[in-house]
Design a protein around this motif. Structure first.
Motif, mmCIF file in Angstrom:
data_model
loop_
_atom_site.group_PDB
_atom_site.id
_atom_site.type_symbol
_atom_site.label_atom_id
_atom_site.label_comp_id
_atom_site.label_asym_id
_atom_site.label_seq_id
_atom_site.Cartn_x
_atom_site.Cartn_y
_atom_site.Cartn_z
ATOM 1 N N MET A 95 0.858 -1.158 0.077
ATOM 2 C CA MET A 95 -0.028 0.064 -0.019
ATOM 3 C C MET A 95 0.789 0.860 -0.135
ATOM 4 O O MET A 95 1.591 1.516 0.990
ATOM 5 C CB MET A 95 -0.992 -0.040 1.409
ATOM 6 C CG MET A 95 -2.067 -1.140 1.214
ATOM 7 S SD MET A 95 -3.204 -1.224 2.507
ATOM 8 C CE MET A 95 -2.269 -1.475 4.008
ATOM 9 N N SER A 96 0.962 2.126 -0.997
ATOM 10 C CA SER A 96 1.848 3.126 -1.296
ATOM 11 C C SER A 96 1.102 4.585 -1.189
ATOM 12 O O SER A 96 1.896 5.525 -0.936
ATOM 13 C CB SER A 96 2.666 2.904 -2.741
ATOM 14 O OG SER A 96 1.537 3.075 -3.503
ATOM 15 N N ASP A 97 -0.342 4.463 -1.183
ATOM 16 C CA ASP A 97 -0.842 5.975 -1.318
ATOM 17 C C ASP A 97 -1.549 6.224 0.269
ATOM 18 O O ASP A 97 -2.199 5.551 0.597
ATOM 19 C CB ASP A 97 -1.815 5.933 -2.199
ATOM 20 C CG ASP A 97 -2.528 7.290 -2.295
ATOM 21 O OD1 ASP A 97 -2.513 7.916 -1.465
ATOM 22 O OD2 ASP A 97 -3.285 7.143 -3.383
ATOM 23 N N PRO A 98 -0.849 7.333 0.910
ATOM 24 C CA PRO A 98 -1.249 7.074 2.252
ATOM 25 C C PRO A 98 -2.817 7.822 2.500
ATOM 26 O O PRO A 98 -3.332 7.797 3.741
ATOM 27 C CB PRO A 98 -0.360 8.459 2.823
ATOM 28 C CG PRO A 98 0.007 9.262 1.651
ATOM 29 C CD PRO A 98 0.081 8.159 0.593
ATOM 30 N N ASP A 99 -3.573 8.051 1.303
ATOM 31 C CA ASP A 99 -4.816 8.674 1.284
ATOM 32 C C ASP A 99 -5.808 7.737 0.618
ATOM 33 O O ASP A 99 -6.919 8.154 0.563
ATOM 34 C CB ASP A 99 -4.830 9.863 0.550
ATOM 35 C CG ASP A 99 -3.875 11.077 1.567
ATOM 36 O OD1 ASP A 99 -4.219 11.129 2.760
ATOM 37 O OD2 ASP A 99 -3.369 11.825 0.968
ATOM 38 N N ALA A 100 -5.333 6.635 0.166
ATOM 39 C CA ALA A 100 -6.300 5.665 -0.346
ATOM 40 C C ALA A 100 -7.018 4.575 0.458
ATOM 41 O O ALA A 100 -6.580 4.185 1.546
ATOM 42 C CB ALA A 100 -5.398 4.757 -1.450
ATOM 43 N N HIS A 101 -8.175 4.312 -0.093
ATOM 44 C CA HIS A 101 -8.868 3.140 0.514
ATOM 45 C C HIS A 101 -8.645 1.724 -0.355
ATOM 46 O O HIS A 101 -8.509 1.636 -1.667
ATOM 47 C CB HIS A 101 -10.232 3.158 0.483
ATOM 48 C CG HIS A 101 -11.189 2.061 0.407
ATOM 49 N ND1 HIS A 101 -12.568 1.802 0.348
ATOM 50 C CD2 HIS A 101 -10.930 0.911 1.421
ATOM 51 C CE1 HIS A 101 -12.749 0.604 0.631
ATOM 52 N NE2 HIS A 101 -11.878 0.149 1.404
ATOM 53 N N TYR A 102 -7.986 1.012 0.510
ATOM 54 C CA TYR A 102 -7.499 -0.322 -0.093
ATOM 55 C C TYR A 102 -8.390 -1.312 0.094
ATOM 56 O O TYR A 102 -8.783 -1.486 1.490
ATOM 57 C CB TYR A 102 -6.004 -0.697 0.420
ATOM 58 C CG TYR A 102 -4.724 -0.015 -0.391
ATOM 59 C CD1 TYR A 102 -4.046 -0.427 -1.593
ATOM 60 C CD2 TYR A 102 -4.576 1.326 0.330
ATOM 61 C CE1 TYR A 102 -3.288 0.405 -2.065
ATOM 62 C CE2 TYR A 102 -3.575 2.106 -0.460
ATOM 63 C CZ TYR A 102 -2.892 1.685 -1.500
ATOM 64 O OH TYR A 102 -1.718 2.361 -2.125
ATOM 65 N N HIS A 103 -8.690 -2.493 -0.831
ATOM 66 C CA HIS A 103 -9.765 -3.187 -0.529
ATOM 67 C C HIS A 103 -9.092 -4.549 -0.875
ATOM 68 O O HIS A 103 -9.054 -4.461 -2.280
ATOM 69 C CB HIS A 103 -11.162 -2.991 -1.207
ATOM 70 C CG HIS A 103 -12.163 -4.140 -0.545
ATOM 71 N ND1 HIS A 103 -12.655 -4.254 0.569
ATOM 72 C CD2 HIS A 103 -12.575 -4.965 -1.296
ATOM 73 C CE1 HIS A 103 -13.633 -4.952 0.612
ATOM 74 N NE2 HIS A 103 -13.437 -5.451 -0.758
ATOM 75 N N VAL A 104 -8.985 -5.561 0.001
ATOM 76 C CA VAL A 104 -8.281 -6.683 -0.913
ATOM 77 C C VAL A 104 -9.161 -7.878 -0.163
ATOM 78 O O VAL A 104 -9.163 -8.404 0.841
ATOM 79 C CB VAL A 104 -6.733 -7.115 -0.105
ATOM 80 C CG1 VAL A 104 -6.374 -8.246 -0.520
ATOM 81 C CG2 VAL A 104 -5.898 -5.908 -0.315
ATOM 82 N N PRO A 105 -10.091 -8.344 -1.309
ATOM 83 C CA PRO A 105 -11.230 -9.437 -1.076
ATOM 84 C C PRO A 105 -10.481 -10.690 -1.508
ATOM 85 O O PRO A 105 -9.478 -10.880 -2.260
ATOM 86 C CB PRO A 105 -11.973 -9.074 -1.991
ATOM 87 C CG PRO A 105 -11.539 -8.308 -3.052
ATOM 88 C CD PRO A 105 -10.300 -7.422 -2.510
ATOM 89 N N LEU A 106 -11.206 -11.744 -1.076
ATOM 90 C CA LEU A 106 -10.618 -13.344 -1.343
ATOM 91 C C LEU A 106 -11.939 -13.907 -1.945
ATOM 92 O O LEU A 106 -13.069 -13.743 -1.285
ATOM 93 C CB LEU A 106 -10.225 -13.836 -0.217
ATOM 94 C CG LEU A 106 -9.907 -15.292 -0.049
ATOM 95 C CD1 LEU A 106 -8.506 -15.547 -1.095
ATOM 96 C CD2 LEU A 106 -9.638 -16.119 1.060
ATOM 97 N N LEU A 107 -11.494 -14.422 -3.008
ATOM 98 C CA LEU A 107 -12.744 -15.401 -3.769
ATOM 99 C C LEU A 107 -12.449 -16.768 -3.640
ATOM 100 O O LEU A 107 -11.254 -17.035 -4.111
ATOM 101 C CB LEU A 107 -12.934 -14.831 -5.361
ATOM 102 C CG LEU A 107 -13.270 -13.557 -5.292
ATOM 103 C CD1 LEU A 107 -13.210 -13.414 -6.872
ATOM 104 C CD2 LEU A 107 -14.517 -12.783 -4.537
ATOM 105 N N LEU A 108 -13.012 -17.538 -2.666
ATOM 106 C CA LEU A 108 -12.599 -18.834 -2.246
ATOM 107 C C LEU A 108 -13.533 -20.198 -2.757
ATOM 108 O O LEU A 108 -14.531 -19.872 -2.704
ATOM 109 C CB LEU A 108 -12.643 -18.781 -0.619
ATOM 110 C CG LEU A 108 -12.527 -20.068 -0.002
ATOM 111 C CD1 LEU A 108 -10.818 -20.310 -0.092
ATOM 112 C CD2 LEU A 108 -12.600 -20.203 1.518
ATOM 113 N N SER A 109 -12.869 -20.899 -3.062
ATOM 114 C CA SER A 109 -13.212 -22.187 -3.263
ATOM 115 C C SER A 109 -12.387 -23.356 -2.767
ATOM 116 O O SER A 109 -11.355 -23.007 -2.163
ATOM 117 C CB SER A 109 -13.656 -22.485 -4.776
ATOM 118 O OG SER A 109 -12.268 -22.931 -5.425
ATOM 119 N N PRO A 110 -12.868 -24.689 -2.701
ATOM 120 C CA PRO A 110 -11.953 -25.559 -1.991
ATOM 121 C C PRO A 110 -10.853 -25.732 -2.535
ATOM 122 O O PRO A 110 -9.769 -26.228 -1.560
ATOM 123 C CB PRO A 110 -12.813 -26.856 -1.836
ATOM 124 C CG PRO A 110 -14.147 -26.393 -2.022
ATOM 125 C CD PRO A 110 -14.040 -25.241 -3.062
#
Length: 118
Positions: free
Chosen positions: A94-109
């Motif tokens: 994360m390099s931008d001090p003013d950004a919203h970072y969203h890191v989702p996980l799409l999961l299957s077995p």
């Protein structure tokens, strides 16, 4: 700084949010890492609050560990002592001090994916 970090988990095998997955957040520095937060997903597969809120945000390298094994077992998606995806680590910067970072996980077995969301 006004940046912050959020995440969520979607169960792509069942087509629904993944409730009850424990998530740990680490700050990475060189070859070491330090745990800075731990939470679990709610009914919507999201955390109740940002996993890294604005008042604690710093730019740098981070790692999310999603403890998926218990969820997969409980929902009949995996069995046995040794699972293909018992824990899923995602290391990102994360390099931008003013950004919203969203890191989702799409999961299957037997697979997962992630992306930088919004």
């Amino acid at each position: 700084m006004t940046g912050y970090l959020t995440t969520h988990v979607l169960d792509t095998a069942r087509g629904c949010p993944a409730k009850g997955i424990r998530i740990a957040l680490y700050r990475v520095s060189g070859n070491s890492r330090a745990k800075i937060a731990e939470t679990a997903t709610n009914d919507d597969g999201r955390t109740d609050a940002p996993i890294l809120p604005a008042d604690q945000f710093k730019t740098g390298t981070y790692e999310l560990i999603f403890f998926t094994g218990d969820y997969l077992r409980a929902n009949g998606l995996a069995q046995g002592d040794i699972l293909f995806l018992d824990q899923v680590p995602i290391r990102f910067g994360m390099s931008d001090p003013d950004a919203h970072y969203h890191v989702p996980l799409l999961l299957s077995p037997f697979g997962y994916s992630t992306y930088r969301g919004s």
